[in-house]
Design an enzyme around this catalytic site. Structure first.
Site, PDB file in Angstrom:
ATOM      1  N   ASN A 127       0.874  -1.074  -0.039  1.00 23.19           N
ATOM      2  CA  ASN A 127      -0.055  -0.053   0.012  1.00 23.19           C
ATOM      3  C   ASN A 127       0.984   1.133  -0.038  1.00 23.19           C
ATOM      4  OD1 ASN A 127      -1.837   2.047   0.473  1.00 23.19           O
ATOM      5  ND2 ASN A 127      -2.951   0.841   2.010  1.00 23.19           N
ATOM      6  N   ASP A 128       1.632   1.452   0.818  1.00 21.23           N
ATOM      7  CA  ASP A 128       2.384   2.744   1.182  1.00 21.23           C
ATOM      8  C   ASP A 128       3.472   2.866   0.295  1.00 21.23           C
ATOM      9  OD1 ASP A 128       0.752   3.518   3.474  1.00 21.23           O
ATOM     10  OD2 ASP A 128       2.023   2.246   4.707  1.00 21.23           O
ATOM     11  N   VAL A 129       3.907   1.817  -0.224  1.00 19.30           N
ATOM     12  CA  VAL A 129       5.246   1.526  -1.154  1.00 19.30           C
ATOM     13  C   VAL A 129       4.640   2.070  -2.623  1.00 19.30           C
ATOM     14  CG1 VAL A 129       6.556   0.311   0.374  1.00 19.30           C
ATOM     15  CG2 VAL A 129       5.343  -0.950  -1.369  1.00 19.30           C
ATOM     16  N   VAL A 130       3.468   2.231  -2.904  1.00 20.21           N
ATOM     17  CA  VAL A 130       2.960   2.368  -4.324  1.00 20.21           C
ATOM     18  C   VAL A 130       1.847   3.598  -4.263  1.00 20.21           C
ATOM     19  CG1 VAL A 130       3.272   0.107  -4.905  1.00 20.21           C
ATOM     20  CG2 VAL A 130       1.203   0.658  -4.095  1.00 20.21           C
TER      21      VAL A 130
ATOM     22  N   ALA B 281       1.046   2.700   7.439  1.00 18.17           N
ATOM     23  CA  ALA B 281       1.094   4.144   7.916  1.00 18.17           C
ATOM     24  C   ALA B 281      -0.028   4.871   7.912  1.00 18.17           C
ATOM     25  CB  ALA B 281       2.235   4.701   6.762  1.00 18.17           C
TER      26      ALA B 281
END
Lengths: 103, 490
Positions: free
Chosen positions: B416-419, B457
């Site tokens: 999620n957060d890394v994209v 996050a």
């Protein structure tokens, strides 16, 4: 001032080792690929388990029951850190090397 | 100060001690070479074994040959060997079992737990050495405790205590037993604790050695433990690996304090090596997230007012399993972007199956790995390696981004957060500036996700609402299973 100088002279060998080791630690791992960050952290985690030597020394000179108990616990905790740390690291790295052999 | 002078000087003449010192030099060399080898993929495993051999050597020789100079001038070896061996056996058995049984997904917790054990060990040593040092100084007629030994004991106690309490909290958080407490108040409390601890070190050292100081030391210990808790409590989400790495280097420093105290070179070099390399590793991790260490510690990251502008008004488009399987089978290049969700669902093996299946249909499948995917840098590589994914199929973030335009389908699994595009285009986002995998540049994106819940996050992700994005809801493992069988039946 003379106190500080005296302190330095008294512990100069340890201070030398500390300073050189700091640079060595930085140098040794500075080119690590990100793939290896987790195993490296885990391996380093096992190495600081060297604190177990201190635990053995305290335990080896424990005189009363309380210090026997605390020392016993300290040795167990230190061993957990050492053995657990190295075995977990080995498990992680085993997976990488398995890959290599199959090719 | 005379006692310390003899402490380090006269012992050189004992043969036993020389053998011990030689073993410590060997152990130190093995630690250094081990760390060095650990930083290269080909030699990493043997590096770990070398370091372990160094440790075994140091432990064995300490038990056999260690001598302490007593107050009456005689040397005494290690007593209570039976108890020590018993503790070693118990610790080894439990540590071995725990390390062998832990799932690869729970690895970060495990490292944190072992780290905490080391910290507690260092703190216990200091707690036991403090009264001894007091007695020694008192008999020598000292009026204060302004010595290197006292600094080492107190710092070892403080850092070890913080590391222990902090690691336990980090363990609880990663294991999802403890939630985050995010209040700006904690920042000030932390500063107060840190100031108090340092002030207490100074205060204790100026006190005259005597029995009544023990209460002070217990108070000091308690404060260090509390500080460890409040230090880690507000830090959450994607910052957890950074904290573990930082606590790891703390324990290294605590161990080196013990080395300073005993004039023990193996502990000194081992501890400092980990302290400095751990700090560098921590900084490298921060860099991967484009944040400063201070920023992480003060804890601006995470939750709160993160949902900037993008309220729940937007709609997402779903894709059916059959559509997804057709889309994938007739693509040329597919990129899989795995996240922690994949690991939680234990779907890495299915991932590999999907890769093989598509590969047999002539689709080129690769993996795009974000440096902090999973919960530790490199965690995802370990997990995929466990599932027999070939090393060369794993692309680092930059390479993946460069090839994104030529990629037909990106499958985001449990990431999620890394994209999250907000990292690049929303300056108010807490992850603003963090490098991300630009999956929105691919021709199609399929996001596999359990629900619309926010990522680790706790930030809204606009990727899900983008025109080229299709959602495939469900448990990652079950969905992958269905997808694989769907493609087989095509």
């Amino acid at each position: 001032m003379s106190e500080v100088l005296k302190f330095f002279m008294e512990y100069r060998e340890a201070i030398f080792i500390i300073i050189l080791s700091i640079f060595l630690g930085i140098e040794v791992i500075s080119h690590v690929p990100s793939v290896l960050h987790t195993p490296l952290m885990s391996g380093a985690n096992a190495i600081h388990g060297v604190v177990i030597i201190g635990a053995i020394i305290v335990m080896g000179h424990a005189g009363n029951v309380l210090s026997m108990i605390l020392g016993f616990i300290a040795v167990i905790l230190g061993t957990l850190n050492v053995v657990g740390g190295f075995v977990v690291t080995d498990r992680m790295l085993e997976m990488f090397s398995k890959k290599k052999k199959q090719k | 100060m005379g006692t310390m002078e003899t402490f380090t000087r006269t012992i050189e003449f004992s043969e036993y001690i020389s053998v011990l010192e030689i073993s410590y030099i060997l152990a130190s060399i093995l630690f250094i070479l081990g760390l060095k080898k650990l930083s290269h993929p080909d030699t990493a495993r043997s590096g770990n074994l070398w370091a372990a051999a160094g440790m075994g050597l140091a432990i064995l020789f300490t038990i056999l040959f260690h001598k302490t100079r007593m107050e009456n001038g005689s040397y005494e070896g290690i007593h209570n060997i039976g108890w020590i061996v018993a503790a070693l056996v118990i610790g080894s058995a439990v540590g071995w079992m725990a390390a062998k049984k832990v799932k690869m997904t729970a690895m970060p917790q495990m490292v944190s737990l072992f780290n905490g054990m080391g910290g507690a060990c260092a703190a216990l040593i200091s707690l036991m050495e403090f009264p001894k040092m007091q007695n020694m100084l008192a008999t020598a007629g000292a009026t204060n405790m302004l010595t290197g030994e006292a600094i080492a004991i107190l710092l070892g106690l403080m850092i070890g205590g913080v590391s222990f309490a902090g690691s336990m909290i980090a363990f609880g958080k990663l294991d999802e037993r403890i939630g985050d407490i995010k209040t700006p108040l904690l920042r000030y409390i932390n500063l107060v604790f840190l100031f108090l601890l340092l002030a207490m070190i100074f205060y204790i050292m100026t006190m005259a050695p005597g029995k009544d100081n023990n209460l002070m030391i217990y108070l000091f210990t308690l404060l260090a433990l509390l500080y460890g808790i409040t230090f880690v409590m507000p830090i959450g989400g994607a910052d957890m690996p950074v904290v573990i790495s930082l606590l790891n280097s703390f324990t290294g420093v605590a161990a080196s304090m013990g080395g300073f105290l005993y004039g023990n070179q193996a502990m000194l070099t081992g501890g400092i090596l980990v302290g400095s390399s751990g700090t560098i590793l921590t900084i490298l991790m921060c860099k991967a997230m484009n944040r400063s260490l201070l920023n992480v510690i003060i804890g601006v990251f995470g939750g709160g007012g993160a949902a900037s502008g993008s309220s729940g008004e937007q709609t997402v488009k779903e894709i059916s399993l059959s559509d997804a399987s057709v889309l994938l089978s007739y693509s040329q290049r597919v990129l899989i972007v795995p996240g922690y969700g994949l690991a939680v669902a234990q779907a890495q093996h299915l991932c590999h199956e999907l890769e093989n299946l598509l590969g047999s249909k002539g689709v080129e499948v690769k993996y795009g790995i974000h440096p902090v995917a999973g919960r530790m840098p490199g965690h995802m590589n370990v997990l995929l390696a466990e599932a027999d994914v070939a090393y060369e199929k794993l692309m680092e973030m930059e390479d993946a981004n460069n090839e994104m335009g030529n990629t037909d389908v990106v499958i985001v699994i449990g990431a999620n957060d890394v994209v999250n595009p907000a990292a690049e285009n929303d300056p108010s986002s807490p992850i603003s500036g963090m490098p991300v995998i630009q999956v929105w540049n691919a021709k199609n994106t399929i996001v596999m996700k359990r629900s619309m819940a926010k990522g680790y996050a706790a930030i809204e992700n606009n990727l899900f609402f983008m025109p080229k994005t299709r959602m495939l809801f469900g448990d990652a493992k079950a969905t992958m299973q269905k997808l694989v069988s769907e493609i087989k039946n095509l």
